[in-house]
Design an enzyme around this catalytic site. Structure first.
Site, mmCIF file in Angstrom:
data_model
loop_
_atom_site.group_PDB
_atom_site.id
_atom_site.type_symbol
_atom_site.label_atom_id
_atom_site.label_comp_id
_atom_site.label_asym_id
_atom_site.label_seq_id
_atom_site.Cartn_x
_atom_site.Cartn_y
_atom_site.Cartn_z
ATOM 1 N N HIS A 306 -28.135 5.525 -17.059
ATOM 2 C CA HIS A 306 -27.302 4.329 -16.925
ATOM 3 C C HIS A 306 -27.749 3.565 -15.704
ATOM 4 O O HIS A 306 -28.120 4.163 -14.695
ATOM 5 C CB HIS A 306 -25.822 4.719 -16.783
ATOM 6 C CG HIS A 306 -24.900 3.585 -17.092
ATOM 7 N ND1 HIS A 306 -24.555 2.653 -16.160
ATOM 8 C CD2 HIS A 306 -24.279 3.245 -18.237
ATOM 9 C CE1 HIS A 306 -23.756 1.762 -16.724
ATOM 10 N NE2 HIS A 306 -23.571 2.093 -17.979
ATOM 11 N N ASP A 364 -22.111 6.529 -24.813
ATOM 12 C CA ASP A 364 -22.597 6.271 -26.166
ATOM 13 C C ASP A 364 -23.101 7.518 -26.857
ATOM 14 O O ASP A 364 -23.133 7.591 -28.084
ATOM 15 C CB ASP A 364 -23.725 5.234 -26.123
ATOM 16 C CG ASP A 364 -23.179 3.891 -25.723
ATOM 17 O OD1 ASP A 364 -22.093 3.557 -26.195
ATOM 18 O OD2 ASP A 364 -23.825 3.195 -24.932
#
Ligand code: CMC
Length: 429
Positions: A306, A364
């Site tokens: 991320h 996700d």
């Protein structure tokens, strides 16, 4: 403003810039006068060191793995709240009392249907179109259906547009799904909560009754809640940039949908599940990991890493527990996809390549597994992310439009193309 001053020395000249402090988080150097004072711009591709706005909505501490909406930790909201209450919080800044929540829920619920003419609009798309292409087009087209809420200078119209977007986006996304599988559109049911109504519109058919399972509805509500906002990410920044030109709110949200579609952003949950399917079984993982580590392969571990979190994504922790309860319910605990997912997670948390780069599973990774277990095709995953994030985009857009310091967004560049040169007639080239 803090008392600290940032000093910048260029050659024999030193310039001073104010340092601004937020309520929490790193201070920022206010460089708005940089060009006027020095004749220079800053260079920051990907905005890795640039605060493009101030905001009071969402805060992330990527090193600690913290996420807060309006100051409330995401873990508390995930545990104790629900999506529509979180929507209220993001939009208006405070948790509602009972009367305010009931009024808000009533306003959202009364706007869940879309203009009947929109049904015909869908029929212009191919049935095999990606739902994100359809959602992007239909959201953009809302400005053509709801003319009475596109005057952004009128706070009342901004409010109506916001409620319309939040109320209608589940209907729009569910219709994209129904259209893709060749089933009739299902009208919303206003006696159901937000998540249950979405499941109803996706999975109900006229031929038989559909009862929403409360565990699935809770998981759906959590997916919505955890994706509701994420401060100045790519799609939110896109919405702000589009809105900075005073474009209408539906056009701005359509721009956000378009940006979210990319596999490095909202498309990651779809990409993560496709990756799990490609790997297939746990014994194929070492070979796949070797490809990920080989930079020339261009293969990345989707659902890992991320830009901001350099620690465990706090949303991933909540999703991990929810994935377990949904998979238990659906009786798919021996699902090979989950086995691959668990083994990948174990490797990523222990292997030096991932540990040294702080590449943890992100939200996700788990939301894809849950959505698969619920029965959504992978192509719907990003559309469901867009549904969830609509409130965040709207809250950020409203905050920007209401900001007296708002300016049209206009980044600068470091030009490295050809310097001035003279046009050559074609016969001399
Ligand atoms: N798999 C393997 N290596 C990776 C990955 C990954 N998923 N992500 C980053 N790296 C490596 C990268 O190769 C680089 O290595 P080196 O230093 O040796 O060159 C290092 O880690 C830093 O990578 P980066 O590209 O500078 O990191 P970034 O902060 O720009 O990228 C990211 C963030 C999300 C684009 C990236 O981690 C990625 O592509 N992840 C996979 C896609 C994904 O899951 N995206 C969803 C993000 S969460 C949802 C959302 O908020 O939208």
């Amino acid at each position: 403003m803090s008392d600290t001053v940032a000093k910048l020395t260029i050659g024999d000249k030193t310039f001073e810039f104010p340092v601004l402090s937020g309520s929490v988080g790193p201070d920022v150097i206010d460089i708005r006068s940089l060009y006027a004072k020095t004749g220079l711009f800053t260079y920051d591709p990907g905005f890795t060191s640039t605060a493009a706005t101030d905001s009071a909505i969402t805060y992330i501490d990527g090193d600690k793995g913290e996420l807060m909406y309006r100051g409330y930790p995401i873990e508390q909201l995930a545990d104790k709240s629900h999506y529509l209450e979180v929507c209220y919080l993001l939009l208006y800044g405070e948790l509602p009392d009972k009367a305010k929540l009931a009024d808000f829920e009533n306003r959202v619920t009364r706007h869940t249907m879309v203009h009947e003419q929109m049904h015909f609009f869908y029929r212009g798309f191919r049935r095999d179109a990606h739902p994100m292409a359809v959602v992007c087009g239909v959201v953009g087209a809302m400005a053509a259906f709801y003319h009475d809420s596109i005057d952004i200078t009128d706070p009342q119209q901004r409010e109506i547009a916001s409620i319309r977007m939040i109320a209608k986006i589940p209907t729009i996304v569910a219709m994209a799904y129904k259209y893709s599988v060749g089933q009739p559109f299902v009208y919303p049911r206003n006696d159901l909560d937000y998540a249950s109504n979405f499941l109803h519109m996706c999975f109900s058919v006229p031929a038989e009754p559909y009862v929403v399972n409360p565990t699935i509805a809770r998981a759906m509500d959590l997916i919505f809640t955890l994706h509701a906002d994420h401060e100045q990410n790519a799609s939110t920044s896109t919405v702000r940039l589009a809105g900075s030109s005073d474009a209408n709110p539906f056009a701005c949200i359509a721009a956000g949908v378009a940006c979210l579609w990319g596999p490095a952003h909202g498309g990651a949950n779809e990409a993560a599940l496709n990756m799990l399917k490609e790997i297939g079984t746990p014994d194929k993982i070492p070979e796949f990991i070797a490809r990920v580590k080989d930079k020339s392969s261009g293969v990345r571990l989707m659902g890992f890493g991320h830009r901001v979190y350099k620690n465990y994504d706090p949303r991933a922790k909540v999703m991990q527990q929810t994935a377990r309860s949904v998979l238990d319910l659906m009786g798919v605990e021996n699902n090979p996809l989950l086995q691959v997912a668990q083994e990948l997670e174990r490797i990523a948390l222990t292997d030096e390549y991932f540990v040294s780069r702080k590449l943890y599973p992100n939200v996700d990774f788990y939301s894809g597994i849950i959505l698969e277990a619920i029965g959504f095709p992978t192509s719907m995953f990003t559309a469901i992310f867009a549904l969830s994030r609509t409130v965040g985009w709207i809250a950020q857009w409203k905050e920007m439009i209401g900001d007296p310091q708002k300016k049209i967004g206009r980044p600068r560049q470091l030009y490295n193309g050809a310097p001035t040169r003279d046009y050559e007639p074609i016969e001399r080239r």
